[in-house]
Motif scaffolding. Structure first.
Motif, mmCIF file in Angstrom:
data_model
loop_
_atom_site.group_PDB
_atom_site.id
_atom_site.type_symbol
_atom_site.label_atom_id
_atom_site.label_comp_id
_atom_site.label_asym_id
_atom_site.label_seq_id
_atom_site.Cartn_x
_atom_site.Cartn_y
_atom_site.Cartn_z
ATOM 1 N N MET A 1 0.840 -1.202 0.000
ATOM 2 C CA MET A 1 0.000 0.000 0.000
ATOM 3 C C MET A 1 0.874 1.251 0.000
ATOM 4 N N SER A 2 0.544 2.195 -0.848
ATOM 5 C CA SER A 2 1.318 3.439 -0.855
ATOM 6 C C SER A 2 1.115 4.172 0.465
ATOM 7 N N GLN A 3 2.183 4.779 0.959
ATOM 8 C CA GLN A 3 2.047 5.513 2.206
ATOM 9 C C GLN A 3 1.746 6.977 1.954
ATOM 10 N N GLU A 4 1.587 7.361 0.683
ATOM 11 C CA GLU A 4 1.304 8.765 0.387
ATOM 12 C C GLU A 4 -0.087 9.138 0.878
ATOM 13 N N ASN A 5 -0.207 10.308 1.420
ATOM 14 C CA ASN A 5 -1.480 10.870 1.850
ATOM 15 C C ASN A 5 -2.294 9.924 2.731
ATOM 16 N N GLU A 6 -1.646 9.295 3.669
ATOM 17 C CA GLU A 6 -2.393 8.395 4.547
ATOM 18 C C GLU A 6 -3.140 9.186 5.625
ATOM 19 N N HIS A 7 -4.141 8.544 6.192
ATOM 20 C CA HIS A 7 -4.928 9.172 7.243
ATOM 21 C C HIS A 7 -4.740 8.377 8.536
ATOM 22 N N VAL A 8 -4.562 9.094 9.643
ATOM 23 C CA VAL A 8 -4.398 8.412 10.930
ATOM 24 C C VAL A 8 -5.318 9.046 11.965
ATOM 25 N N GLU A 9 -5.591 8.255 12.989
ATOM 26 C CA GLU A 9 -6.422 8.772 14.086
ATOM 27 C C GLU A 9 -5.599 9.687 14.981
ATOM 28 N N CYS A 10 -4.348 9.271 15.186
ATOM 29 C CA CYS A 10 -3.518 9.988 16.156
ATOM 30 C C CYS A 10 -2.077 10.066 15.660
ATOM 31 N N LEU A 11 -1.618 11.276 15.454
ATOM 32 C CA LEU A 11 -0.248 11.486 14.991
ATOM 33 C C LEU A 11 0.525 12.175 16.114
ATOM 34 N N ILE A 12 1.671 11.604 16.459
ATOM 35 C CA ILE A 12 2.496 12.177 17.535
ATOM 36 C C ILE A 12 3.765 12.744 16.905
ATOM 37 N N ILE A 13 4.053 13.993 17.218
ATOM 38 C CA ILE A 13 5.263 14.624 16.670
ATOM 39 C C ILE A 13 6.266 14.787 17.803
ATOM 40 N N GLY A 14 7.372 14.061 17.714
ATOM 41 C CA GLY A 14 8.409 14.188 18.730
ATOM 42 C C GLY A 14 8.546 12.934 19.567
ATOM 43 N N SER A 15 9.784 12.647 19.983
ATOM 44 C CA SER A 15 10.051 11.342 20.601
ATOM 45 C C SER A 15 10.860 11.449 21.896
ATOM 46 N N GLY A 16 10.575 12.467 22.687
ATOM 47 C CA GLY A 16 11.148 12.522 24.041
ATOM 48 C C GLY A 16 10.204 11.812 25.008
ATOM 49 N N PRO A 17 10.401 12.001 26.304
ATOM 50 C CA PRO A 17 9.532 11.348 27.293
ATOM 51 C C PRO A 17 8.051 11.676 27.090
ATOM 52 N N ALA A 18 7.743 12.911 26.662
ATOM 53 C CA ALA A 18 6.336 13.280 26.444
ATOM 54 C C ALA A 18 5.757 12.497 25.267
ATOM 55 N N GLY A 19 6.460 12.489 24.156
ATOM 56 C CA GLY A 19 5.965 11.808 22.949
ATOM 57 C C GLY A 19 5.798 10.317 23.169
ATOM 58 N N TYR A 20 6.810 9.689 23.773
ATOM 59 C CA TYR A 20 6.726 8.236 23.978
ATOM 60 C C TYR A 20 5.614 7.878 24.968
ATOM 61 N N THR A 21 5.467 8.683 26.013
ATOM 62 C CA THR A 21 4.406 8.363 26.979
ATOM 63 C C THR A 21 3.036 8.537 26.322
ATOM 64 N N ALA A 22 2.885 9.596 25.529
ATOM 65 C CA ALA A 22 1.631 9.765 24.782
ATOM 66 C C ALA A 22 1.393 8.546 23.895
ATOM 67 N N ALA A 23 2.465 8.049 23.285
ATOM 68 C CA ALA A 23 2.338 6.889 22.383
ATOM 69 C C ALA A 23 1.889 5.641 23.139
ATOM 70 N N ILE A 24 2.471 5.434 24.319
ATOM 71 C CA ILE A 24 2.103 4.241 25.112
ATOM 72 C C ILE A 24 0.598 4.292 25.438
ATOM 73 N N TYR A 25 0.144 5.432 25.898
ATOM 74 C CA TYR A 25 -1.272 5.565 26.266
ATOM 75 C C TYR A 25 -2.181 5.512 25.041
ATOM 76 N N ALA A 26 -1.783 6.172 23.968
ATOM 77 C CA ALA A 26 -2.634 6.200 22.762
ATOM 78 C C ALA A 26 -2.716 4.799 22.148
ATOM 79 N N ALA A 27 -1.587 4.090 22.145
ATOM 80 C CA ALA A 27 -1.583 2.746 21.544
ATOM 81 C C ALA A 27 -2.434 1.794 22.379
ATOM 82 N N ARG A 28 -2.330 1.890 23.689
ATOM 83 C CA ARG A 28 -3.118 1.008 24.552
ATOM 84 C C ARG A 28 -4.617 1.336 24.487
ATOM 85 N N ALA A 29 -4.925 2.574 24.059
ATOM 86 C CA ALA A 29 -6.341 2.954 23.892
ATOM 87 C C ALA A 29 -6.807 2.663 22.462
ATOM 88 N N ASP A 30 -5.943 1.987 21.697
ATOM 89 C CA ASP A 30 -6.271 1.565 20.334
ATOM 90 C C ASP A 30 -6.449 2.734 19.367
#
Ligand code: NDP
Length: 318
Positions: A1-30
């Protein structure tokens, strides 16, 4: 599948403690989050050595290793972590548009901004050489390593004043290097500095070089810009407290920020002025700037995003 112009529910910008923690919670909330790491994957902590104040690591941990743990935990729940930087955004209408690496457009129902802030440095080669080996931009993080020793700190704002008094409690002697003949810090903070017996304020003083033995800092070479006299102050630690720059250039004109560029959030939440866009971590926090506070606000951002999506899906009748 082309990755151009994809749509996501939740996009996280940045990968410090804030970004990763947001990712853990967002991923566990599906929410199936996608994260773009930015150019410095792992954020500011990848540039530090020992981290001893993050709860859960009783023996302390190296900064890069801790961020690796954060990444693995976010991946474990299915976060799609991608190396890339967000080059522009368009939050003028939903879904929000985010351009990655200047070529790829993603639309997102929710965007969590965790782009952090960057410490300002003096720009001396020796500062880089000894970064993590006596040179630090965070007294609260690293002051403990200089217990009972002599240190210098450069800066004259509220941060420098606050950090100097913090260091004075731990260290034998604190040399505060102020480049003008006055402080920028508030009167109350300056009064506290001047009332602390083991802080020596050096006015009109600029740092020329941080001296060391190849392994550790041993002294700082300074010049008095009025008399042009240079001198060496023996110290084991050198702290830089000349301000931070929040990484918000790409959000200018899109999100409300204060005069120094920090994103404004609704008090007690991570909500920005744009619906569906949330901000967490140092990008919206000029005061605390700790990994644990960033992580806490990352959790809040994911919960805010989840609740926003749930409310959109199941609006409550008025
Ligand atoms: P500021 O921008 O307020 O101050 C930076 C300081 O660093 C200035 O005094 C500046 O000197 C000095 N400086 C800049 N570049 C150099 C250099 N190359 N060499 C030597 N000195 C240099 O940053 P802060 O981080 O102190 O504060 C940021 C914001 O956060 C402020 O609004 C502050 O009030 C707030 N704050 C509030 C606190 C509180 O209320 N508890 C605690 C911490 C921060 P000069 O004055 O000569 O320009």
């Amino acid at each position: 599948m082309s990755q151009e112009n994809e749509h996501v529910e939740c996009l996280i910008i940045g990968s410090g403690p804030a970004g990763y923690t947001a990712a853990i919670y967002a991923a566990r909330a599906d929410l199936k989050p996608i994260m773009y790491t930015g150019m410095q994957a792992g954020g500011q902590l990848t540039q530090t050595t020992d981290v001893e104040n993050f709860p859960g690591y009783p023996q302390g941990i190296m900064g890069p290793e801790m961020m690796e743990d954060f990444r693995k935990q976010a991946e474990r729940f299915g976060t799609d972590i991608r190396f890339g930087y967000v080059s522009s955004v368009d939050f003028s209408s939903a879904p929000h548009k985010v351009v990655v690496d200047e070529i790829k457009t993603i639309t997102a129902d929710t965007v969590i901004i965790a782009t952090g802030a960057t410490a300002k440095w003096l720009g001396l080669p020796s500062e880089q050489q000894y970064n993590g080996f006596g040179v630090s931009a965070c007294a609260v993080c690293d002051g403990f390593f200089f217990k009972g020793q002599d240190v210098a700190i450069v800066g004259a704002g509220d941060t420098a004043a606050e950090e100097a008094t913090y260091l004075a409690k731990l260290c034998n002697k604190v040399h505060l290097l102020v480049r003008r003949d006055e402080f920028r810090a508030s009167k109350a903070m300056v009064a506290r500095v001047l009332a602390t017996p083991n802080i020596e304020v050096h006015y009109n003083t600029e740092t020329q070089e941080i001296l060391g033995n190849g392994k550790n800092v041993t002294a700082v070479k300074v010049i008095n810009n009025k008399s042009n006299i240079t001198s060496e102050i023996p110290v084991e630690g050198f702290f830089v407290a000349i301000g931070h720059k929040p990484n918000t250039d790409i959000f200018k004109g899109q999100l409300e920020m204060d005069e120094t560029g920090y994103l404004l959030t609704k008090p007690g939440s991570t909500l920005t002025n744009i619906e569906g866009v949330f901000a967490c971590g140092d990008v919206q926090d000029m005061y605390y700037r700790q990994a644990v506070t960033a992580a806490g606000s990352g959790c809040m951002a994911a919960l805010d995003a989840e609740r926003y999506l749930a409310a959109k899906e199941h609006p409550v009748e008025a």
